[in-house]
Design a protein around this motif. Structure first.
Motif, mmCIF file in Angstrom:
data_model
loop_
_atom_site.group_PDB
_atom_site.id
_atom_site.type_symbol
_atom_site.label_atom_id
_atom_site.label_comp_id
_atom_site.label_asym_id
_atom_site.label_seq_id
_atom_site.Cartn_x
_atom_site.Cartn_y
_atom_site.Cartn_z
ATOM 1 N N PHE A 274 -33.671 -5.313 18.931
ATOM 2 C CA PHE A 274 -34.579 -6.453 18.803
ATOM 3 C C PHE A 274 -35.676 -6.157 17.779
ATOM 4 O O PHE A 274 -35.981 -6.984 16.917
ATOM 5 N N ILE A 275 -36.242 -4.963 17.836
ATOM 6 C CA ILE A 275 -37.305 -4.585 16.904
ATOM 7 C C ILE A 275 -36.757 -4.423 15.497
ATOM 8 O O ILE A 275 -37.388 -4.829 14.516
ATOM 9 N N THR B 198 -35.976 -6.684 9.600
ATOM 10 C CA THR B 198 -35.203 -7.368 8.557
ATOM 11 C C THR B 198 -35.842 -8.697 8.165
ATOM 12 O O THR B 198 -35.734 -9.126 7.015
ATOM 13 N N VAL B 199 -36.514 -9.350 9.121
ATOM 14 C CA VAL B 199 -37.213 -10.599 8.816
ATOM 15 C C VAL B 199 -38.483 -10.311 8.025
ATOM 16 O O VAL B 199 -38.757 -10.932 6.996
ATOM 17 N N THR C 293 -41.058 -10.485 3.408
ATOM 18 C CA THR C 293 -42.438 -10.712 2.973
ATOM 19 C C THR C 293 -43.125 -9.414 2.570
ATOM 20 O O THR C 293 -44.226 -9.431 2.024
ATOM 21 N N GLY C 294 -42.472 -8.278 2.858
ATOM 22 C CA GLY C 294 -43.029 -6.980 2.485
ATOM 23 C C GLY C 294 -44.117 -6.479 3.404
ATOM 24 O O GLY C 294 -44.876 -5.582 3.033
ATOM 25 N N ASN C 295 -44.214 -7.041 4.609
ATOM 26 C CA ASN C 295 -45.276 -6.646 5.540
ATOM 27 C C ASN C 295 -44.703 -6.096 6.834
ATOM 28 O O ASN C 295 -44.464 -6.840 7.787
ATOM 29 N N ILE C 296 -44.443 -4.805 6.854
ATOM 30 C CA ILE C 296 -43.980 -4.145 8.075
ATOM 31 C C ILE C 296 -45.069 -3.180 8.521
ATOM 32 O O ILE C 296 -45.333 -2.173 7.856
ATOM 33 N N VAL D 208 -45.100 -6.410 13.190
ATOM 34 C CA VAL D 208 -43.898 -6.216 14.006
ATOM 35 C C VAL D 208 -44.135 -6.732 15.422
ATOM 36 O O VAL D 208 -43.282 -7.415 16.010
ATOM 37 N N THR D 209 -45.298 -6.433 15.975
ATOM 38 C CA THR D 209 -45.620 -6.895 17.326
ATOM 39 C C THR D 209 -45.623 -8.414 17.400
ATOM 40 O O THR D 209 -45.045 -9.015 18.314
#
Length: 260
Positions: free
Chosen positions: A50-51, A56-57, A61-64, A69-70
């Motif tokens: 799930f995480i 991948t989503v 946008t380049g924001n992990i 993520v939360t």
């Protein structure tokens, strides 16, 4: 079906799954360095799958990071099964992933381990599918075709060894020092070799033409020439049977037209 829980120590590693996810959260560049070598099936634990889907989503946008993520997981909590959703404290779990991460240096090793576990699980499923196909009394040829398709699926993730720029430069210098003719494999078709010299061993050659122009005969002629010159040659034919292929080979060797 095979019970993964009975032997989960050989079917997946919860520690490696969480270590990889934590590394990607703490060092977001790590995800982009390995994303082409992973897919969601590399994860066995449903929470970790799930995480990873959230990664991948967010990668678009380049924001992990910990917060994105939360939030992404909270917004898509319905993606989890009912029981897991009720028991899953998203924020606490994601935070716990990052607590023991000190460096991104081991992420390539994590990827290798997760892919090996993925392949073990896939092979186990393949064995179960073979059993089902046999019980259905499917023709042996169909069972073998199904096995071949499944094997391709097991090995279709590109896993390549990382090399430093210095190693690449050494290889390139060696490549430059090699005489041009020694880099080529002649086709032993005189007119063609006069024009191009031959092919390099890494080349992928696609022969295209309209129907009945001799594509297969031409490819067989090259394969035969390579085989005659002690090069290992393998021919896959999806259209012609072995009798048709042998007819073309013999015709080329004897110069007797195929239709005579």
């Amino acid at each position: 079906m095979y019970d993964y829980e009975v032997e989960n120590n050989i079917m997946y590693s919860f520690e490696v799954e969480t270590a990889l996810l934590g590394t990607c959260i703490m060092f977001s560049d790590s995800y982009y360095s390995v994303c082409d070598k992973l897919n969601v099936d590399c994860f066995y634990d449903e929470r970790n799958k799930f995480i990873y889907k959230a990664f991948t989503v967010l990668a678009k946008t380049g924001n992990i990071d910990l917060f994105t993520v939360t939030e992404e997981c909270k917004n898509n909590i319905n993606g989890l099964s009912g029981v897991m959703k009720d028991e899953f404290n998203i924020a606490h779990y994601i935070t716990s992933l990052t607590q023991n991460v000190l460096s991104p240096n081991n992420i390539s090793h994590y990827v290798k381990v997760l892919n090996e576990y993925r392949q073990k699980r896939s092979l186990t499923s393949l064995m179960e599918n073979i059993k089902i196909d046999i019980e259905k009394r499917l023709p042996v040829s169909e069972i073998i075709n199904n096995i071949n398709k499944d094997i391709l699926g097991i090995t279709d993730i590109n896993i390549s060894e990382e090399r430093s720029i210095f190693d690449c430069m050494k290889s390139y210098i060696s490549y430059l020092d090699t005489p041009y003719q020694d880099k080529l494999l002649p086709t032993h078709i005189e007119e063609l070799d006069k024009q191009i010299g031959g092919f390099e061993s890494s080349d992928l050659i696609i022969i295209a033409a309209v129907s009945s122009m001799g594509k297969t005969s031409f490819a067989l002629k090259m394969a035969k020439n390579y085989a005659y010159n002690d090069k290992k040659t393998l021919v896959f034919s999806l259209e012609m049977n072995e009798e048709q292929l042998m007819t073309r080979l013999i015709s080329d060797d004897t110069t007797i037209p195929i239709r005579k």
